[in-house]
Design a protein around this motif. Structure first.
Motif, PDB file in Angstrom:
ATOM      1  N   LEU A  22       0.870  -1.203   0.492  1.00 51.14           N
ATOM      2  CA  LEU A  22      -0.374   0.023   0.427  1.00 51.14           C
ATOM      3  C   LEU A  22       0.770   1.252   0.090  1.00 51.14           C
ATOM      4  O   LEU A  22       0.547   2.237  -0.964  1.00 51.14           O
ATOM      5  N   ARG A  23       1.821   1.191   1.067  1.00 47.33           N
ATOM      6  CA  ARG A  23       2.755   2.298   0.918  1.00 47.33           C
ATOM      7  C   ARG A  23       3.360   2.472  -0.270  1.00 47.33           C
ATOM      8  O   ARG A  23       3.478   3.561  -0.894  1.00 47.33           O
ATOM      9  N   GLU A  25       2.730   1.618  -3.321  1.00 49.31           N
ATOM     10  CA  GLU A  25       1.694   2.048  -4.509  1.00 49.31           C
ATOM     11  C   GLU A  25       0.965   3.617  -4.629  1.00 49.31           C
ATOM     12  O   GLU A  25       0.933   4.274  -5.612  1.00 49.31           O
ATOM     13  N   ASN A  26       1.508   4.318  -2.719  1.00 51.18           N
ATOM     14  CA  ASN A  26       1.200   5.243  -3.013  1.00 51.18           C
ATOM     15  C   ASN A  26       2.623   6.375  -2.437  1.00 51.18           C
ATOM     16  O   ASN A  26       2.098   7.527  -2.104  1.00 51.18           O
ATOM     17  N   ARG A  75      -9.346  -5.701   1.852  1.00 46.50           N
ATOM     18  CA  ARG A  75      -9.113  -4.638   1.467  1.00 46.50           C
ATOM     19  C   ARG A  75      -8.634  -3.803   2.731  1.00 46.50           C
ATOM     20  O   ARG A  75      -9.154  -2.779   2.941  1.00 46.50           O
ATOM     21  N   LEU A  77      -6.892  -0.114   3.117  1.00 49.55           N
ATOM     22  CA  LEU A  77      -7.026   1.646   2.684  1.00 49.55           C
ATOM     23  C   LEU A  77      -6.088   2.094   2.998  1.00 49.55           C
ATOM     24  O   LEU A  77      -6.214   3.495   2.699  1.00 49.55           O
ATOM     25  N   GLY A  78      -5.774   2.169   4.297  1.00 49.51           N
ATOM     26  CA  GLY A  78      -4.850   3.113   4.900  1.00 49.51           C
ATOM     27  C   GLY A  78      -4.035   2.992   6.293  1.00 49.51           C
ATOM     28  O   GLY A  78      -4.003   2.131   6.862  1.00 49.51           O
ATOM     29  N   ASP A 100      -5.483   5.221   0.721  1.00 52.04           N
ATOM     30  CA  ASP A 100      -5.369   4.836  -0.248  1.00 52.04           C
ATOM     31  C   ASP A 100      -5.730   5.903  -1.225  1.00 52.04           C
ATOM     32  O   ASP A 100      -6.910   6.500  -1.500  1.00 52.04           O
ATOM     33  N   GLU A 101      -4.820   6.793  -2.632  1.00 48.79           N
ATOM     34  CA  GLU A 101      -5.507   7.612  -3.265  1.00 48.79           C
ATOM     35  C   GLU A 101      -6.518   6.893  -3.984  1.00 48.79           C
ATOM     36  O   GLU A 101      -7.545   7.852  -4.618  1.00 48.79           O
ATOM     37  N   HIS A 103      -8.966   5.848  -2.842  1.00 48.24           N
ATOM     38  CA  HIS A 103     -10.267   5.619  -2.474  1.00 48.24           C
ATOM     39  C   HIS A 103     -10.742   6.610  -1.650  1.00 48.24           C
ATOM     40  O   HIS A 103     -11.323   6.969  -0.932  1.00 48.24           O
TER      41      HIS A 103
END
Length: 191
Positions: A22-23, A25-26, A75, A77-78, A100-101, A103
């Protein structure tokens, strides 16, 4: 904790890979909003260390870090965190978060922040939660306002973000503010 669409829970070491993904990806999205991290931060070992440190913070009653997950499919999300907890006469914590961008703009962060505030006041027995946001971060300013925070002032050159000292609008909410907001919501009155 469960909210309407989300689950907020402490991270486990087994979630380090998912948090790292996640990190990564963002990374570009968050670059302008976060401090510059060490080279090892965006590695599996770095994320495991982050999770272990958050667990130590929880054990010491100094920090509570929550994974933000969708209830429908789990999932990630953050992340939202209450850090720098001060006990004694202050009973205060700092709130930080990222989402997450993909979302953003769907109300998830406001829902997560409200969930974290419920935990802060009902479970962690805090009296006050504060947050700082760069003035140009309009979405984050809206999240805090919708969650019931009040603007308290501007702190010039408050935090070093992406290598530059950035001004931050300071926000706060107390237990009394939260109780008034949630009582208004339960009665259908907008506070």
């Amino acid at each position: 904790m469960l909210t309407e669409r989300l689950e907020l829970k402490s991270f486990t070491p087994e979630e380090a890979e998912e948090l790292l993904a996640l990190r990564l990806e963002n990374r570009q999205f968050l670059k302008a909003l976060e401090p510059i991290r060490s080279d090892g931060y965006l590695t599996l070992a770095g994320q495991r260390t982050e999770i272990m440190q958050s667990e130590q913070g929880r054990i010491r009653d100094q920090a509570y870090v929550y994974a933000i997950r969708l209830r429908e499919n789990g999932r990630l999300l953050g992340r939202a965190a209450l850090t720098g907890i001060a006990r004694g006469p202050f009973q205060n914590a700092n709130l930080g978060y990222f989402l997450d961008e993909a979302h953003n703009g769907k109300g998830y962060m406001t829902e997560a922040v409200c969930g974290v505030l419920e935990l802060a006041f009902a479970k962690h027995n805090l009296h006050r939660v504060q947050a700082g946001v760069m003035p140009r971060n309009a979405p984050s300013l809206r999240v805090l306002e919708k969650a019931g925070f009040r603007r308290e002032g501007l702190a010039e050159r408050y935090l070093k973000i992406n290598g530059a000292w950035e001004d931050h609008v300071l926000f706060g909410i107390t237990l009394e503010d939260w109780e008034a907001k949630t009582a208004g919501l339960q009665s259908g009155i907008s506070v």
